[in-house]
Design a protein around this motif. Structure first.
Motif, PDB file in Angstrom:
ATOM      1  N   LYS A  34     -11.896  -3.714  -1.697  1.00 42.67           N
ATOM      2  CA  LYS A  34     -10.805  -2.914  -1.101  1.00 42.67           C
ATOM      3  C   LYS A  34      -9.607  -3.818  -0.806  1.00 42.67           C
ATOM      4  CE  LYS A  34      -9.425   0.065   2.697  1.00 42.67           C
ATOM      5  NZ  LYS A  34      -8.241  -0.711   3.052  1.00 42.67           N
ATOM      6  N   ARG A  35      -9.893  -4.991  -0.249  1.00 47.32           N
ATOM      7  CA  ARG A  35      -8.785  -5.921   0.065  1.00 47.32           C
ATOM      8  C   ARG A  35      -8.012  -6.296  -1.203  1.00 47.32           C
ATOM      9  NH1 ARG A  35     -11.962  -7.939   4.585  1.00 47.32           N
ATOM     10  NH2 ARG A  35     -13.299  -9.162   3.200  1.00 47.32           N
ATOM     11  N   ALA A  36      -8.749  -6.478  -2.302  1.00 45.84           N
ATOM     12  CA  ALA A  36      -8.086  -6.850  -3.567  1.00 45.84           C
ATOM     13  C   ALA A  36      -7.160  -5.723  -4.027  1.00 45.84           C
ATOM     14  CB  ALA A  36      -9.145  -7.157  -4.632  1.00 45.84           C
ATOM     15  N   ILE A  37      -7.644  -4.476  -3.921  1.00 41.64           N
ATOM     16  CA  ILE A  37      -6.795  -3.341  -4.326  1.00 41.64           C
ATOM     17  C   ILE A  37      -5.582  -3.250  -3.386  1.00 41.64           C
ATOM     18  CG2 ILE A  37      -6.695  -0.822  -4.551  1.00 41.64           C
ATOM     19  CD1 ILE A  37      -9.662  -0.929  -5.427  1.00 41.64           C
ATOM     20  N   ASP A  38      -5.824  -3.472  -2.088  1.00 40.71           N
ATOM     21  CA  ASP A  38      -4.702  -3.462  -1.125  1.00 40.71           C
ATOM     22  C   ASP A  38      -3.659  -4.517  -1.487  1.00 40.71           C
ATOM     23  OD1 ASP A  38      -5.925  -1.454   0.261  1.00 40.71           O
ATOM     24  OD2 ASP A  38      -6.705  -2.731   1.874  1.00 40.71           O
ATOM     25  N   SER A  39      -4.136  -5.683  -1.950  1.00 36.93           N
ATOM     26  CA  SER A  39      -3.175  -6.754  -2.241  1.00 36.93           C
ATOM     27  C   SER A  39      -2.328  -6.377  -3.464  1.00 36.93           C
ATOM     28  CB  SER A  39      -3.866  -8.105  -2.419  1.00 36.93           C
ATOM     29  OG  SER A  39      -4.410  -8.217  -3.698  1.00 36.93           O
ATOM     30  N   TYR A  40      -2.915  -5.633  -4.393  1.00 34.57           N
ATOM     31  CA  TYR A  40      -2.111  -5.116  -5.518  1.00 34.57           C
ATOM     32  C   TYR A  40      -1.033  -4.164  -4.981  1.00 34.57           C
ATOM     33  CZ  TYR A  40      -0.759  -2.012  -9.295  1.00 34.57           C
ATOM     34  OH  TYR A  40      -0.019  -1.256 -10.173  1.00 34.57           O
ATOM     35  N   MET A  41      -1.454  -3.290  -4.079  1.00 36.49           N
ATOM     36  CA  MET A  41      -0.504  -2.318  -3.518  1.00 36.49           C
ATOM     37  C   MET A  41       0.624  -3.046  -2.778  1.00 36.49           C
ATOM     38  SD  MET A  41      -1.279   0.610  -4.462  1.00 36.49           S
ATOM     39  CE  MET A  41      -2.617   1.498  -5.201  1.00 36.49           C
ATOM     40  N   ASP A  42       0.267  -4.096  -2.040  1.00 36.62           N
ATOM     41  CA  ASP A  42       1.284  -4.866  -1.314  1.00 36.62           C
ATOM     42  C   ASP A  42       2.277  -5.494  -2.291  1.00 36.62           C
ATOM     43  OD1 ASP A  42       0.049  -4.181   1.012  1.00 36.62           O
ATOM     44  OD2 ASP A  42      -0.998  -6.097   1.289  1.00 36.62           O
ATOM     45  N   ASP A  43       1.741  -6.035  -3.392  1.00 39.09           N
ATOM     46  CA  ASP A  43       2.616  -6.598  -4.431  1.00 39.09           C
ATOM     47  C   ASP A  43       3.599  -5.546  -4.939  1.00 39.09           C
ATOM     48  OD1 ASP A  43       1.425  -9.034  -4.390  1.00 39.09           O
ATOM     49  OD2 ASP A  43       0.694  -8.996  -6.466  1.00 39.09           O
ATOM     50  N   ARG A  44       3.072  -4.353  -5.190  1.00 41.66           N
ATOM     51  CA  ARG A  44       3.923  -3.280  -5.721  1.00 41.66           C
ATOM     52  C   ARG A  44       5.007  -2.909  -4.722  1.00 41.66           C
ATOM     53  NH1 ARG A  44       5.537  -1.412  -8.892  1.00 41.66           N
ATOM     54  NH2 ARG A  44       4.987   0.742  -9.288  1.00 41.66           N
ATOM     55  N   LEU A  45       4.610  -2.862  -3.448  1.00 47.99           N
ATOM     56  CA  LEU A  45       5.582  -2.475  -2.416  1.00 47.99           C
ATOM     57  C   LEU A  45       6.624  -3.554  -2.184  1.00 47.99           C
ATOM     58  CD1 LEU A  45       3.366  -0.844   0.378  1.00 47.99           C
ATOM     59  CD2 LEU A  45       5.105   0.299  -0.999  1.00 47.99           C
ATOM     60  N   LEU A  46       6.179  -4.798  -2.169  1.00 49.87           N
ATOM     61  CA  LEU A  46       7.058  -5.872  -1.682  1.00 49.87           C
ATOM     62  C   LEU A  46       7.669  -6.714  -2.802  1.00 49.87           C
ATOM     63  CD1 LEU A  46       4.790  -6.969   1.311  1.00 49.87           C
ATOM     64  CD2 LEU A  46       6.731  -5.409   1.357  1.00 49.87           C
ATOM     65  N   ILE A  47       7.021  -6.732  -3.961  1.00 45.67           N
ATOM     66  CA  ILE A  47       7.526  -7.578  -5.052  1.00 45.67           C
ATOM     67  C   ILE A  47       8.007  -6.732  -6.228  1.00 45.67           C
ATOM     68  CG2 ILE A  47       6.932  -9.421  -6.708  1.00 45.67           C
ATOM     69  CD1 ILE A  47       4.903 -10.414  -4.612  1.00 45.67           C
TER      70      ILE A  47
END
Ligand SMILES: Cc1ncc(COP(=O)(O)O)c(C=O)c1O
Length: 381
Positions: A34-47
């Motif tokens: 779940k954390r790995a998927i969240d980190s993808y989402m964070d990348d999409r939001l912030l980068i």
């Protein structure tokens, strides 16, 4: 098992709520995944489009899958599904010769029969190895069918309907003797059973990440033995299958010299994040340790079911079963629903109820399942 199972179980929140015996449908979700998927989402939001990182994730999955299969990374294609891998192999085969026979078994998951039947207009002759009276498919059934006209033996490792494990080294030996290739669909085994492609001596292996590999849906793998890659040119292709992805050359198809030639388009990026985390977790426990534990759990389950007079249809022999124990029921769907009322998660296929074990399962899970089965004896077939 070296790893502390109790500590590991805490990493799978569903296990605190359910007796989870459904990993052959969909594994329990780990916090790390779940954390790995969240980190993808964070990348999409912030980068935005973080391509440089995404490419490393795809390559990480390739490398980790190579470790799991005891293969080289150049022998691994990261695919969208097991079906995509089988289709890519089929597209590279020539059925226009006398050697055009494809042998599948009665134990196949539909996709690994349907895709081969789909090659019939291209000249493939598909024959089925049938089960014997005891429900198993012994080596002799394959021996009768494999001949000089056999191009490929495409078989499942563990049957999704009844949990029986085929004798893959034996089948590979028979195929070798007649010059045929072997494709292994190890989806119902890999992650809970050690799948060493060289020891098994298979030419191709396919599977995906949502079951015992602890990842998610929408990502799979194809192994192609290195010696074969150069001789096979898939007609199922795309820009990610090219030798130089960045060339953007529209004048020719120039396949990668590695198994990447069996890939197609944009990688399943978000699923790569999940798969990488799942594979790392799996390898931290170790496939041999997992296989030993799962074998103990399935044996206990089979023995206890026997004790309550509800024998499993899965072969009891250690070398003939994988992580799944199946029992026949008069109404497997209703039985599955009854167990679910007690927070025991199983699944059903045909008349069979399926209990599927991973390293995070315990003796207590097994005993809770068997006790619930004893209370539902009315559904005994
Ligand atoms: C043995 C086996 N092969 C293939 C598949 C299907 O794979 P995919 O949907 O990735 O093509 C499954 C899915 O449950 C399976 O159990």
């Amino acid at each position: 098992m070296q790893a502390d199972v109790t500590a590991l179980r805490n990493e799978f929140p569903v296990l605190a709520r359910k007796t989870y015996l459904n990993s052959g449908s969909y594994c329990a979700l780990a916090n790390d995944v779940k954390r790995a998927i969240d980190s993808y989402m964070d990348d999409r939001l912030l980068i935005g489009a973080n391509w440089d990182v995404w490419v490393t994730k795809n390559e990480a999955v390739r490398n980790l899958m190579a470790t799991v299969l005891r293969a080289n990374p150049d022998e691994i294609a990261v695919t969208a599904s097991a079906s995509a891998g089988i289709n890519a192999v089929a597209s590279a085969l020539n059925f226009g010769h006398r050697r055009n026979k494809v042998i599948v078994s009665d134990f196949e998951f539909p996709t690994n029969a349907q895709i081969w039947h789909a090659q019939e207009p291209r000249g493939a002759r598909v024959v089925h190895a049938s089960r014997a009276a005891d429900g198993y498919i012994p080596l002799e059934r394959f021996e009768k069918l494999i001949d000089e006209e056999t191009l490929l033996v495409a078989v499942t490792h563990v049957c999704f309907r009844n949990g029986a494990k085929l004798d893959i080294p034996g089948i590979a030996r028979l195929a070798r003797a007649k010059g045929a290739r072997v494709l292994l669909d190890c989806y119902q085994a890999i992650g809970a059973v050690t799948v060493d492609v060289r020891a098994l001596d298979v030419d191709f292996a396919v599977g995906g990440m949502l079951k015992y590999l602890l990842g998610t849906a929408g990502i799979g793998f194809l192994y192609v033995k290195s010696e074969l890659i150069a001789s096979l040119t898939p007609t199922h292709s795309g820009w990610f299958a090219q030798a130089d992805i960045a060339a953007m050359d529209i004048t020719a198809n120039r396949p990668s010299p590695t198994a990447r030639r069996f890939e197609a388009g944009t990688p399943p990026v978000v699923n790569c994040y999940a798969a990488e985390a799942g594979l790392k977790l799996l390898l931290s426990v170790g496939t041999e340790a997992i296989e030993r534990r799962v074998q103990q759990l399935t044996k206990r389950c089979i023995d206890r079911l026997e004790d309550i007079g509800w024998p499993s249809v899965t072969p009891p022999q250690d070398d003939r079963r994988g992580p799944m124990v199946c029992v026949k029921s008069t109404n497997s769907a209703a039985l599955c629903a009854k167990l679910m009322e007690r927070d025991i998660v199983t699944s059903h296929r045909d008349d069979n109820l399926r209990a599927m074990f991973h390293f995070y399962n315990t003796d207590e899970d097994t005993d809770a399942f068997v006790a619930a089965m004893a209370d539902n004896r009315a559904q005994l077939a």
